[in-house]
Scaffold this motif. Structure first.
Motif, PDB file in Angstrom:
ATOM      1  N   ARG A   1      -0.161  42.930  41.077  1.00 49.13           N
ATOM      2  CA  ARG A   1      -0.047  43.163  39.501  1.00 49.13           C
ATOM      3  C   ARG A   1      -1.096  43.721  39.216  1.00 49.13           C
TER       4      ARG A   1
ATOM      5  N   SER B   1       2.131  40.810  33.110  1.00 48.68           N
ATOM      6  CA  SER B   1       1.986  42.087  32.801  1.00 48.68           C
ATOM      7  C   SER B   1       3.685  42.411  33.469  1.00 48.68           C
TER       8      SER B   1
ATOM      9  N   THR C   1       3.735  45.406  35.075  1.00 47.36           N
ATOM     10  CA  THR C   1       3.568  46.582  36.419  1.00 47.36           C
ATOM     11  C   THR C   1       2.730  45.684  37.850  1.00 47.36           C
TER      12      THR C   1
ATOM     13  N   THR D   1       4.361  46.114  42.340  1.00 50.26           N
ATOM     14  CA  THR D   1       3.954  46.372  43.343  1.00 50.26           C
ATOM     15  C   THR D   1       4.361  45.309  44.086  1.00 50.26           C
TER      16      THR D   1
ATOM     17  N   TRP E   1      -3.813  53.478  41.891  1.00 52.73           N
ATOM     18  CA  TRP E   1      -3.492  53.021  40.114  1.00 52.73           C
ATOM     19  C   TRP E   1      -3.515  55.244  39.432  1.00 52.73           C
TER      20      TRP E   1
ATOM     21  N   ASP F   1       0.573  54.402  34.749  1.00 50.25           N
ATOM     22  CA  ASP F   1       0.006  53.430  34.419  1.00 50.25           C
ATOM     23  C   ASP F   1       0.820  52.283  35.468  1.00 50.25           C
ATOM     24  N   SER F   2       0.833  52.833  36.691  1.00 55.62           N
ATOM     25  CA  SER F   2       1.346  51.218  38.084  1.00 55.62           C
ATOM     26  C   SER F   2       0.747  51.657  39.040  1.00 55.62           C
TER      27      SER F   2
END
Length: 235
Positions: free
Chosen positions: A84, A90, A92, A94, A137, A140-141
């Motif tokens: 994160r 947030s 964001t 994965t 990065w 934005d991910s």
């Protein structure tokens, strides 16, 4: 000659008109209130935390890279992980891949490098060595890049070895150096791979891992690199 109403009659007329007006307003208010359904208060929105397996995620390790908070989330066993960025509020996040290969994450599983763009390595023990994956990065991910790396000597780190302002992946491995491929004696090398999976080179093969530069925290410079041994598996 105009006849005027007595003063008392005028006052009485005004009072009656005022009473009728107020009464009409009160009646309208009462009937209006009855005709409208009560408006319930807006419900409070509660964000549901992202799950790690069958559990709520907990922060296993954290760091700051390029001014951005990065957290490795996992369940209590460390076998379901997420990466994160941006802190608890947030979205964001994965999912890690290596946990699907039997890797259990721990408090030493997150390594990040400050570079032109944040790069993080998520790693953990597997089969007596260490496996890891790299996330970059982009936009934005997070984006997972390259294959899953494996070091049978347990050394897997990020380091800018060749001076490109972006880190490479340094993997300490055992390899055969016998020309006949018999592998009678294994040698230790530190292999350096770019983020796109290309080989930047290897250190000279050593008789034991302890002879690698900086062991156990292996540190390799550009001048330490040479051609990788023929017997080294390209993966």
């Amino acid at each position: 000659m105009v006849r005027r109403s007595p003063p008392r009659v005028v006052v009485a007329t005004v009072v009656v008109a005022w009473v009728l007006t107020v009464g009409a307003q009160v009646a309208a208010a009462v009937w209006g209130a009855r005709g409208q359904e009560p408006v319930p208060p807006a419900p409070t929105r509660v964000e549901r935390p992202e799950g790690c397996g069958d559990e709520t995620c907990r922060v296993l390790a954290s760091t700051v890279v390029n001014g951005m908070s990065v957290e490795l989330l996992a369940d209590s066993r460390g076998d379901a992980g997420r990466l994160r960025a941006g802190g608890p509020v947030s979205g964001t996040v994965t999912t890690t891949r290596i946990t699907g290969d039997g890797v259990r994450l721990n408090h030493d599983s997150l390594r990040c490098a400050a570079s032109a763009t944040p790069v993080c390595l998520v790693r953990g023990p597997r089969d007596g060595g260490m496996a890891g994956e790299v996330h970059v990065w982009r936009g934005d991910s997070w984006e997972a890049v390259g294959e899953v790396y494996f070091s049978d000597l347990g050394v897997l780190v990020l380091d800018d070895v060749v001076g490109t302002a972006m880190p490479e992946v340094l993997v300490a491995r055992e390899t055969c150096t016998d020309r006949d491929g018999s592998c009678r004696e294994l040698r230790a090398v530190a292999e350096v791979l770019t983020l796109d999976g290309a080989r930047a080179g290897c250190t000279r093969a050593r008789r034991s891992p302890g002879e690698l530069p900086g062991w156990p925290d292996v540190e390799v410079g550009r001048t330490d690199l040479t051609t990788c041994p023929d017997g080294l598996d390209p993966r």
